[in-house]
Scaffold this active site. Sequence first.
Site, PDB file in Angstrom:
ATOM      1  N   THR A  13      -9.552  -0.850  -0.397  1.00  0.00           N
ATOM      2  CA  THR A  13      -8.599  -0.078   0.422  1.00  0.00           C
ATOM      3  C   THR A  13      -7.446  -0.965   0.898  1.00  0.00           C
ATOM      4  O   THR A  13      -6.272  -0.604   0.768  1.00  0.00           O
ATOM      5  CB  THR A  13      -9.323   0.515   1.656  1.00  0.00           C
ATOM      6  N   GLY A 135      -6.331  -3.524  13.075  1.00  0.00           N
ATOM      7  CA  GLY A 135      -5.572  -2.980  11.940  1.00  0.00           C
ATOM      8  C   GLY A 135      -4.073  -3.110  12.067  1.00  0.00           C
ATOM      9  O   GLY A 135      -3.507  -4.174  11.830  1.00  0.00           O
ATOM     10  N   GLY A 188     -11.776   5.831   4.366  1.00  0.00           N
ATOM     11  CA  GLY A 188     -11.506   4.400   4.111  1.00  0.00           C
ATOM     12  C   GLY A 188     -11.445   3.567   5.378  1.00  0.00           C
ATOM     13  O   GLY A 188     -10.915   2.462   5.365  1.00  0.00           O
ATOM     14  N   ASP A 202     -18.731  -5.571  14.211  1.00  0.00           N
ATOM     15  CA  ASP A 202     -17.309  -5.688  13.850  1.00  0.00           C
ATOM     16  C   ASP A 202     -16.458  -5.863  15.120  1.00  0.00           C
ATOM     17  O   ASP A 202     -15.556  -6.714  15.160  1.00  0.00           O
ATOM     18  CB  ASP A 202     -16.901  -4.425  13.071  1.00  0.00           C
ATOM     19  N   LYS A 206     -14.070  -9.098  16.362  1.00  0.00           N
ATOM     20  CA  LYS A 206     -12.660  -8.968  16.778  1.00  0.00           C
ATOM     21  C   LYS A 206     -12.458  -9.471  18.213  1.00  0.00           C
ATOM     22  O   LYS A 206     -11.437 -10.079  18.519  1.00  0.00           O
ATOM     23  CB  LYS A 206     -12.214  -7.509  16.641  1.00  0.00           C
TER      24      LYS A 206
END
Length: 426
Positions: A13, A135, A188, A202, A206
Amino acid sequence: MKTITIGLLGLGTVGKGVVALLQKQAPKISRTQDFQFKLKSVAVHNLARHQNDDLPAGTILTDKVATVVDDPEIQIVIEAMGTIEPAKVAICQAILNGKSIISANKDLLATAGPELLDLAKTAKVDFFYEASVAGGIPILRILSSSLETDQITQITGIINGTANYVLTAMDRKKQDYATALQAAQKLGYAEADPTNDVQGIDATYKLIILSRFAFGQSLRCADVPSQGITAITPAQLQSADQLGLKIKLLAVAKEFNHQLFSFVGPAALPAAEPLAHVNGVQNAIAIQSDALGETTYTGPGAGAAPTANSILSDLLATGDDIVKGNCGREFNSYRRPARARSLAAVPQRYLITIAGTGNLLSIASSVPTAQWERQVTSNHYWSGLTPVITQAQLNTLMKKLQKSHQQVAALPLANSWQTTPAPVTV
Ligand code: HSE
């Protein structure tokens, strides 16, 4: 105009998003910069799977990482493979070959970041990783530039798009957990294996990266008490709603007395808080700092185009350093000794939910509610907010409730954390 040759590792992705955005924005890049990029080769795990992928004419598609990292013509390697191995080996090899690195790999940067960044500094190459956190939100650049002169006291983040998507769908669309997770995977947002997304791992990675930038302290995974969203029930979401609260997977780091208190897990937030309105794949990071007070940054936390945009901003910064002979400058140079503490262990308030169709009157009588600030009952659950209590007091309360009720759950109330010594009322 100078041409800078780049190589790409991974065409999932994120990799596909980079190729597409790089082609789309090439005209603008050559208008604003005095260099342009040429994507020379892309390494993938399974060649057959990518035969029909859209690549610029002449781009080499290979299943050999060495074709990218050992190519003397390639100056920048973009690593979009994800997970720790073999990305770490590939990045080390590329650095030793004098290439600058751009990575979105939070797993790798959280667990082996300092060692890899030191290697890059010694080799005088750049190593940027804006896309590794939140992101599309350019939060690492904001922390390392605009907020460098401020003193940050707390970071509260919704930094896993998949978990936020799932919680939002369970709350708004009344979807069950599995259906909501499947949708996030199809869009995705989730990792190839979504375990890290839903277990809080996750978000922990971060938070570790964010804390290095915000506080200069490098936490280890074991320093951060973390929980996921897999046990969150519709009853908890509904009972939170009834009390004017929203449940979010939060990642929090709070500095007090040079100690860094941290926590990752689902927590209840008053509906009036800005973070309570962050839904779907959106991420948000609320920063408390001495000069600015509270600032909140929101944006898409996952997905091809937002992540690719963060990678391309790193690409421009690296291209600029290459042209000016400035490579080797650190993305973040703030470093202090780590003094890790658990935010989960400090006195705080809790949202207690008891689900089931039992006798609600008997539930109410079993809970010491005299000092509870708010409480609510429905046909299917009982819920209430405790006063500030210690972890030991919570454990005693939960044991007592679990003796007579099967489904009892407790979630922290965000920002009720007492990092200052405070009298505990029970
Ligand atoms: N799986 C991650 C998320 C992708 O859901 O936030 C971006 O890091």
